[in-house]
Write a protein that holds these residues in place. Structure first.
Motif, PDB file in Angstrom:
ATOM      1  N   PHE A 118      44.086 -87.765 -53.015  1.00 47.51           N
ATOM      2  CA  PHE A 118      43.371 -88.822 -52.648  1.00 47.51           C
ATOM      3  C   PHE A 118      41.926 -88.854 -53.714  1.00 47.51           C
ATOM      4  N   MET A 119      41.491 -87.434 -53.910  1.00 48.74           N
ATOM      5  CA  MET A 119      40.376 -87.230 -54.718  1.00 48.74           C
ATOM      6  C   MET A 119      40.596 -87.987 -56.022  1.00 48.74           C
ATOM      7  N   ALA A 124      39.855 -92.512 -59.699  1.00 53.00           N
ATOM      8  CA  ALA A 124      40.334 -93.275 -60.935  1.00 53.00           C
ATOM      9  C   ALA A 124      40.284 -94.946 -60.507  1.00 53.00           C
ATOM     10  N   MET A 125      40.593 -95.477 -59.316  1.00 52.05           N
ATOM     11  CA  MET A 125      40.786 -96.752 -58.791  1.00 52.05           C
ATOM     12  C   MET A 125      39.437 -97.238 -58.459  1.00 52.05           C
ATOM     13  N   VAL A 219      36.636 -94.171 -66.918  1.00 53.93           N
ATOM     14  CA  VAL A 219      36.884 -94.379 -65.755  1.00 53.93           C
ATOM     15  C   VAL A 219      37.342 -92.964 -65.093  1.00 53.93           C
ATOM     16  N   LEU A 220      38.207 -92.428 -65.850  1.00 55.05           N
ATOM     17  CA  LEU A 220      38.692 -91.207 -65.455  1.00 55.05           C
ATOM     18  C   LEU A 220      37.885 -89.958 -64.859  1.00 55.05           C
ATOM     19  N   VAL A 221      36.344 -90.029 -65.570  1.00 52.14           N
ATOM     20  CA  VAL A 221      35.701 -89.024 -65.039  1.00 52.14           C
ATOM     21  C   VAL A 221      35.098 -89.267 -63.576  1.00 52.14           C
ATOM     22  N   GLY A 222      35.324 -90.375 -63.237  1.00 48.34           N
ATOM     23  CA  GLY A 222      34.740 -90.830 -61.980  1.00 48.34           C
ATOM     24  C   GLY A 222      33.557 -91.656 -62.027  1.00 48.34           C
ATOM     25  N   ALA A 223      32.970 -91.939 -61.178  1.00 48.57           N
ATOM     26  CA  ALA A 223      31.591 -92.916 -61.212  1.00 48.57           C
ATOM     27  C   ALA A 223      30.614 -92.161 -61.877  1.00 48.57           C
ATOM     28  N   GLY A 263      36.827 -86.658 -60.788  1.00 51.24           N
ATOM     29  CA  GLY A 263      38.275 -87.107 -61.084  1.00 51.24           C
ATOM     30  C   GLY A 263      38.719 -86.343 -62.179  1.00 51.24           C
ATOM     31  N   LEU A 264      39.467 -86.826 -63.006  1.00 57.18           N
ATOM     32  CA  LEU A 264      40.427 -86.037 -64.160  1.00 57.18           C
ATOM     33  C   LEU A 264      39.357 -85.959 -65.299  1.00 57.18           C
TER      34      LEU A 264
END
Length: 473
Positions: A118-119, A124-125, A219-223, A263-264
């Protein structure tokens, strides 16, 4: 008398863990120990526990090393290209975004840990859903249901619990279930298509002129963090417009609101890009060997984890750091398995489970006895929602298996049928990971529940019907 005490022990266990008066590990140990004394067999408690530990040791080893293995694979970046590819596929189309959510959640679920799934999925989304003003309960519902189907992996928990409770091999339970679970996963994808079409109809077919979307890498880094980059995707007709500037400013505003997402990170120190194909080949070989049953699953993951750590992190301090990073999950899961040795040992050793099964057999009409596997599958849907996996697999499934055995239904069929309810279980209020999901997505738990329960229950029924169709259950 043993029948009453057996049900009283299970009820006490369930009430205490559902009310969060005791941790599952403590309840699995202390409650059966108390009841073992109550039935006058306290002197044999040690024998029951030792027998249980011997039976459960392979399962505990499998869980320990599977968690380490997939944790390392996430650390080194095995799944990063998959995530980036899904984000590129999604673009600004609501339908693609919902389908991408389901696929991403299913893939990341290979690590067997719902919280991690979920993290990564939400990190990502979430920015895409937020910018396009899509329904966030669609994201949480699809992610939870996809994770529920994948949660049946041998190292995910339920299969291991079923194997533990019935003293079976996890591979014997899981491998024949793969076709039915595959149908369940296809049902989740179909659900994502339906929900995506609904979102597309509500929002319209958006283009990149109408929604400025950051490059997947940002986006992958998170917000938070590096996601504040000014790089945006534009079409030639949209450059420099006032609407575009407003959208870009809003995107950055969302990023500030969502600070703290993890995120990643594409710049994390644990990445090993030069070893990507080695890690991918190792994972494919490991899963293939597991499906073909070339070796026991615990041995496969023990070897895989050792090899992955040695090749990716040849220096001892780095290896210790990776093991420490995943130690909490390993300790919680393996501790639960060994604690379960007390519960299952006492339930079986004292004869409680046999007496309870006799009572249950007498309560089931003779015409229904041969269908205990179907009954188990149907019961697993509500029971795994209203009680924890610990309570269901260690308290209820052994009784159903004994009742089924009296009518010629094998424990393997009961064990497989008991997995049917997992798509719904992952949205249960008793599952800690679901709070990670709704918390990161900023969705009220009640809203998530109202939206998800019907779709998750339908997915569970699809898995059950597929199992019956393929002759697995």
């Amino acid at each position: 008398m043993l029948t009453i005490l057996g049900f009283a022990m299970i009820a006490t266990f369930l009430v205490l863990i559902m009310m969060k008066k005791m941790s599952p590990i403590a309840a699995l140990v202390l409650i059966p120990a108390l009841f073992c004394v109550a039935v006058g067999q306290g002197a044999k408690l040690g024998d029951y526990v030792i027998d249980g530990v011997g039976n459960l040791a392979p399962t505990a080893a499998m869980l320990m090393f599977a968690i380490v293995y997939f944790g390392v694979m996430i650390d080194v970046g095995l799944f990063d290209p998959i995530v980036r590819g899904i984000l590129r596929f999604c673009k600004a189309d609501p339908l693609r975004i919902v389908v991408g959510t389901a696929v991403l959640a299913a893939i990341v679920s290979l690590d067997g840990d719902g919280s991690t799934t979920f993290m990564i999925t939400v990190s990502a989304m979430y920015p895409l859903y937020k910018r396009l003003k899509m329904s966030l309960v669609v994201m949480t519902g699809v992610a939870a249901t996809a994770n529920g189907v994948m949660n049946t992996l041998p190292w995910g928990g339920p299969t291991a619990r079923a194997a533990t409770a019935l003293k079976l091999d996890a591979g014997d339970i899981f491998v024949p279930m793969i076709p039915a679970l595959g149908v369940g996963l296809l049902a989740v994808i179909l659900l994502a298509v339906v929900l995506g079409r609904r979102e597309r109809k509500r929002l319209g077919f958006l283009t990149l002129d109408e929604a400025v979307v950051q490059e997947p890498e940002t986006v992958l880094v998170g917000a938070g963090g590096a996601a504040g980059s000014d790089r945006t995707r534009k079409t030639s007709g949209g450059a420099g417009t006032g609407a575009e500037a407003e959208s870009t400013a809003a995107a950055h505003g969302d990023a500030d609101d969502d600070e703290g997402f993890k995120g990643l990170d594409p710049n994390r120190a644990t990445l090993r890009p030069k070893l990507y194909w080695f890690n991918a080949g190792l994972t494919v070989a490991l899963l293939t060997a597991m499906i073909m049953e070339l070796m026991p699953i615990p041995v496969l993951f023990l070897l895989g984890a050792a090899l992955a750590l040695t090749v990716n992190f040849p220096h001892m301090p780095d290896q210790r750091a990776r093991i420490a990073a995943h130690a909490d999950n390993v300790l919680n899961v393996s501790g639960m398995v060994f604690a379960a040795a007390v519960f299952t040992g006492v339930l079986s050793g004292t004869g409680m489970v046999e007496h309870m099964a006799d009572w249950l057999v007498g309560a089931i009409p003779d015409g229904m006895g041969p269908h205990m596997a179907i009954i188990t599958g149907i019961l697993s849907i509500p029971l795994t929602y209203f009680m924890s996996n610990d309570g269901f697999y260690f308290g209820v499934v052994p009784v159903l298996a004994e009742a089924g055995a009296a009518h010629g239904v094998s424990p393997l069929e009961i064990a497989r049928a008991s997995l049917v309810g997992q798509p719904l279980h992952m949205s249960s209020p008793l599952v800690p990971a679901v709070y990670v999901l709704v918390g990161m997505a900023k969705v009220e738990f009640g809203d998530h529940t109202r939206f998800t329960v019907k779709w998750a229950a339908l997915t569970s029924l699809v898995v059950l019907c597929a199992g019956l169709l393929f002759g697995i259950i």
